[in-house]
Each structure stands twice: as C-alpha cells, then as structure tokens.
Design an enzyme around this catalytic site. Structure first.
Site, mmCIF file in Angstrom:
data_model
loop_
_atom_site.group_PDB
_atom_site.id
_atom_site.type_symbol
_atom_site.label_atom_id
_atom_site.label_comp_id
_atom_site.label_asym_id
_atom_site.label_seq_id
_atom_site.Cartn_x
_atom_site.Cartn_y
_atom_site.Cartn_z
ATOM 1 N N PRO A 19 0.852 -1.195 0.000
ATOM 2 C CA PRO A 19 0.000 0.000 0.000
ATOM 3 C C PRO A 19 0.885 1.241 0.000
ATOM 4 O O PRO A 19 1.830 1.311 0.781
ATOM 5 C CB PRO A 19 -0.771 -0.114 1.322
ATOM 6 C CG PRO A 19 -0.013 -1.073 2.169
ATOM 7 C CD PRO A 19 0.785 -1.948 1.260
ATOM 8 N N MET A 20 0.595 2.185 -0.873
ATOM 9 C CA MET A 20 1.399 3.416 -0.914
ATOM 10 C C MET A 20 0.500 4.616 -1.173
ATOM 11 O O MET A 20 -0.144 4.713 -2.227
ATOM 12 C CB MET A 20 2.467 3.323 -2.004
ATOM 13 C CG MET A 20 3.623 2.391 -1.649
ATOM 14 S SD MET A 20 4.911 2.419 -2.893
ATOM 15 C CE MET A 20 4.167 1.443 -4.196
ATOM 16 N N CYS A 103 2.814 3.222 9.649
ATOM 17 C CA CYS A 103 3.050 4.599 9.216
ATOM 18 C C CYS A 103 3.908 5.341 10.240
ATOM 19 O O CYS A 103 3.538 5.452 11.406
ATOM 20 C CB CYS A 103 1.729 5.330 9.019
ATOM 21 S SG CYS A 103 1.978 7.059 8.587
ATOM 22 N N LYS A 142 -0.186 -4.865 8.593
ATOM 23 C CA LYS A 142 1.134 -4.502 8.074
ATOM 24 C C LYS A 142 1.811 -3.626 9.116
ATOM 25 O O LYS A 142 1.238 -2.650 9.588
ATOM 26 C CB LYS A 142 0.981 -3.751 6.759
ATOM 27 C CG LYS A 142 2.308 -3.261 6.218
ATOM 28 C CD LYS A 142 2.165 -2.831 4.774
ATOM 29 C CE LYS A 142 3.467 -2.278 4.230
ATOM 30 N NZ LYS A 142 3.751 -0.932 4.746
ATOM 31 N N ASP A 207 12.860 -2.942 0.670
ATOM 32 C CA ASP A 207 14.067 -2.867 -0.164
ATOM 33 C C ASP A 207 14.180 -3.929 -1.252
ATOM 34 O O ASP A 207 15.246 -4.046 -1.853
ATOM 35 C CB ASP A 207 15.347 -2.914 0.695
ATOM 36 C CG ASP A 207 15.477 -1.706 1.610
ATOM 37 O OD1 ASP A 207 14.651 -0.773 1.491
ATOM 38 O OD2 ASP A 207 16.408 -1.695 2.445
ATOM 39 N N ARG A 230 8.327 0.586 -3.377
ATOM 40 C CA ARG A 230 8.972 1.605 -4.209
ATOM 41 C C ARG A 230 9.504 1.098 -5.539
ATOM 42 O O ARG A 230 9.439 1.815 -6.540
ATOM 43 C CB ARG A 230 10.092 2.282 -3.397
ATOM 44 C CG ARG A 230 9.546 3.154 -2.288
ATOM 45 C CD ARG A 230 10.622 3.547 -1.309
ATOM 46 N NE ARG A 230 11.141 2.388 -0.602
ATOM 47 C CZ ARG A 230 12.105 2.434 0.294
ATOM 48 N NH1 ARG A 230 12.667 3.585 0.589
ATOM 49 N NH2 ARG A 230 12.515 1.330 0.897
HETATM 50 C C1 LIG Z 1 5.133 6.957 -1.254
HETATM 51 C C2 LIG Z 1 4.907 5.925 -0.200
HETATM 52 C C3 LIG Z 1 3.660 5.828 0.404
HETATM 53 C C4 LIG Z 1 3.420 4.842 1.370
HETATM 54 N N1 LIG Z 1 2.168 4.712 1.893
HETATM 55 C C5 LIG Z 1 1.892 3.649 2.710
HETATM 56 C C6 LIG Z 1 0.560 3.360 3.111
HETATM 57 O O1 LIG Z 1 -0.395 4.055 2.734
HETATM 58 N N2 LIG Z 1 0.365 2.289 3.927
HETATM 59 C C7 LIG Z 1 1.394 1.479 4.342
HETATM 60 O O2 LIG Z 1 1.164 0.505 5.069
HETATM 61 N N3 LIG Z 1 2.653 1.728 3.963
HETATM 62 C C8 LIG Z 1 2.921 2.775 3.151
HETATM 63 N N4 LIG Z 1 4.202 2.954 2.695
HETATM 64 C C9 LIG Z 1 5.242 1.964 3.043
HETATM 65 C C10 LIG Z 1 5.307 0.861 1.994
HETATM 66 O O3 LIG Z 1 4.114 0.126 1.955
HETATM 67 C C11 LIG Z 1 6.489 -0.104 2.269
HETATM 68 O O4 LIG Z 1 6.313 -0.685 3.532
HETATM 69 C C12 LIG Z 1 7.840 0.588 2.244
HETATM 70 O O5 LIG Z 1 7.937 1.461 1.146
HETATM 71 C C13 LIG Z 1 8.986 -0.439 2.197
HETATM 72 O O6 LIG Z 1 8.862 -1.274 1.083
HETATM 73 P P1 LIG Z 1 9.719 -1.016 -0.276
HETATM 74 O O7 LIG Z 1 11.173 -0.933 0.138
HETATM 75 O O8 LIG Z 1 9.419 -2.190 -1.143
HETATM 76 O O9 LIG Z 1 9.252 0.283 -0.839
HETATM 77 C C14 LIG Z 1 4.459 3.960 1.762
HETATM 78 C C15 LIG Z 1 5.712 4.091 1.166
HETATM 79 C C16 LIG Z 1 5.951 5.044 0.197
HETATM 80 C C17 LIG Z 1 7.315 5.127 -0.433
#
Ligand SMILES: Cc1cc2nc3c(=O)[nH]c(=O)nc-3n(C[C@H](O)[C@H](O)[C@H](O)COP(=O)(O)O)c2cc1C
EC number: 1.3.1.-
Length: 331
Positions: A19-20, A103, A142, A207, A230
């Site tokens: 989720p992002m 968060c 999460k 990551d 990401r």
């Molecule tokens: C732009 C952005 C928005 C995010 N929004 C959320 C969100 O709404 N809910 C959530 O549980 N995590 C959120 N995250 C965290 C991501 O879900 C994830 O846990 C984190 O980016 C690490 O994973 P990655 O290295 O694959 O990006 C967000 C991360 C980014 C970069």
C-alpha cells in the site's frame, strides 16, 4: 504449497503490491495487475475520514472486480472509530481488511495511529481484536519491526495479533525510528517465521528491488511471500520478472521502450478515467520520470510532459518518445 488468507488462494509464493499513499490508486494498481501481482492493497485510509464521510477517504474505497484479491487498508488511533471504519470498508466489498501499524509520520492523521501503536501493544491488540470482530472478512496487518532499536517487539506482536485472529502479517524490516533510512533488516522477520506458534503467512517487505534480491531473500529469510513498494513505481514489470524467474529459473528481458510507453499511456488513460481530466493529468506528472528511468536525454521530454495540460498533446509526446527511442534501441 499455496498460500492462503482465509478462503483466498494466493498461489505459491505470492507477490504483493505494498500500500502506498498517493501511488497505489486504481490506475497504478491496473498496470501492476497486468504484470501479475498476486495481492494488492488500497492506499491507507483514515478511519476518522471514513466515519466523517470525507470525500477523499471515500474515494479510496473504490475497487474493481479485476483487482481481486484486494485489501482495503485502514488506520486510526481510536478503537471505536476503527471498528466503525471497518464496517464501512467491508461494505465496499474488498477481499480483506488490512490494518496499518507501520506509518512512521507524525502528522495529524498519523498521530497515535500507524506505527505509534507499536509503543502500546495492549492497545494494538485490543484494536486488532475489535477490527476482526467488526467484519466477516479476513483481517491482515502490516507493521514494522518495532518502535526503535531498543524495542524491536515484532516477535511478540506477531503472536498476540495472531491470537486475536489476524490471518496474515506483512513486516517491513525497519523500525519506526528508521523511517525509510538505512537498510531493511529481514532477520527478525525470519525469526517470526520460524516461531513454531506462528501459523499465518508472513510476508517480507522492505528494499526488494530486483529479481536477484527477491530470489536470494526468499531462500534466506524463509518468508511466505514478498511485498514490494517503491521498486514497482514506474516499474510494474518487477512483478512479472520475479514471477517468471521463479517459474522458469530464467531472467526475462526488461521492457522495451514501446512497452514503457504503452504501460505509461495505460496508466495515464486510467488516471483520467478515474480521476477526471484535470486531476488525472496533474497526478500523472509524478510518474513519468519513473517510467523512463535510465533513458538518456529524457529530461527534455519530462519537462514537456509535466507542463502540458492537454490530454492529446501529452499523448503526442508519448508517441514521440516511442518513435525517438525505438530508433535508438534498434541502432
Ligand atoms: C510513497 C509511499 C507511500 C506509502 N504509503 C503507505 C501506506 O499508505 N500504507 C502502508 O502501510 N505503507 C505505506 N508505505 C510503506 C510501503 O508500503 C512499504 O512498507 C515501504 O515502502 C517499504 O517497502 P519497499 O522498500 O518495497 O518500498 C508507503 C511508502 C511510500 C514510499
């Protein structure tokens, strides 16, 4: 063996779209789904916003049949509000409800919510129990490793949340204090996975940005699936590349320029359909550079893409990129 959340069959070693906020909206989810992602989530949705009937929160409940299985993610600091928000979110018809305890931001929305709950596991457990009891759908969580270096309590958190009925847990291998800095550490995720008491699927997050890393970390950390955030922004192909590798042991070539243009265009078209022309054009601007990362001299095109407001003109620039770089690709 297939991974299951309640009655949802996710297949063997599922890949999840994280989720992002401001990213994982329906247009972006569409292109990820096309590339084989197994489970997706909405952006996080404020429980307070939902019960106040705020338009922004309501709009985030929009989900489509082809997106299934999909989870709606909610967050909040108040247990009664979360209970009510769970009922509202369930009526939107997702396949599951996910609670955000990750968060790290201290703004108004996240105060006392998200990762803050990692400082008060009793409240976190009570809140989770309330959510589980408020819906007929499976509930997942999460979260992060803990609040800071001294309180990496995910092992206990996992047990207690399983005990109140969550059906899967995604763990971002960072603490709240780390925000997004440093490197994700998946060792504690493995400890949770190895805990003989844990029966629910454990998904590793943090990551993963290549096929190699996905393959290595799958083996090393023994997780039931991987959640990617990401690295999928502007590169939804990461899902199909990882899946292909797991299925065949071979590396799929990266997308051609024509594919990049085509998927970027689909994302753009879906944005306009879902958000309307003005917002669709505007919000798409943050994605162009990502779709064409690594392409030399893209800057000039990007400058045009992010300043144009006319849909046809934006399509024309995308055409131009396709023609220009396809020739270079052949040359
Ligand atoms: C732009 C952005 C928005 C995010 N929004 C959320 C969100 O709404 N809910 C959530 O549980 N995590 C959120 N995250 C965290 C991501 O879900 C994830 O846990 C984190 O980016 C690490 O994973 P990655 O290295 O694959 O990006 C967000 C991360 C980014 C970069």
């Amino acid at each position: 063996m297939a991974v299951r959340i309640g009655n949802i069959d996710l297949g063997e070693f599922p890949l999840l779209l994280a989720p992002m906020e401001d990213v994982s909206d329906p247009p972006f989810r569409f292109v990820c789904k096309q590339n084989g992602v197994d489970l997706m989530y909405t952006e996080f949705i404020s429980s307070e916003g939902l019960i106040r009937d705020a338009a922004k929160s309501r709009q985030k409940l929009d989900i489509f049949e082809y997106e299934r299985p999909i989870g709606i993610q909610i967050f909040g600091s108040d247990i009664d509000t979360m209970r009510e928000a769970t009922q509202i979110a369930s009526q939107a018809g997702p396949d599951l409800i996910d609670i955000n305890y990750g968060c790290p931001v201290k703004n108004v929305a996240c105060r006392g919510a998200g990762a803050s709950l990692l400082q008060d596991i009793d409240k976190m457990t009570a809140m989770t129990k309330a959510v589980v009891e408020a819906t007929h759908l499976p509930v997942t969580v999460k979260t992060r490793l803990g609040w800071d270096d001294n309180t990496k309590n995910i092992y206990e958190v996992a047990e207690r949340l399983q005990d109140v009925g969550i059906q899967a847990l995604s763990i971002h291998g960072r603490t709240r204090s780390q925000m997004y800095k440093g490197q994700a550490d998946w060792r504690l995720i493995r400890e949770v996975r190895r805990n003989p008491r844990i029966r629910i699927p454990i998904f590793g997050n943090g990551d993963v940005d290549s096929v190699e890393k996905a393959a290595a970390w799958r083996m090393e950390y023994e997780v039931d699936g991987i959640m990617i955030g990401r690295a999928s922004i502007g590169y939804p192909w990461i899902f199909r590349e990882i899946k292909h590798f797991f299925q065949t042991g071979e590396y799929l070539p990266g997308p051609t320029i024509a594919e990049r243009v085509s998927v970027c265009r689909t994302h753009f078209e879906k944005s306009i359909q879902w958000k309307g022309e003005k917002t669709g054009v505007f919000e798409m601007r943050r994605h162009y550079a990502n779709y064409f990362k690594g392409i030399p001299h893209f800057k000039e095109y990007r400058t045009r893409l992010v300043s144009l407001t006319d849909v046809a003109e934006i399509h024309a620039v995308l055409d131009e990129i396709g023609e220009q770089f396809a020739m270079e690709e052949v040359a």
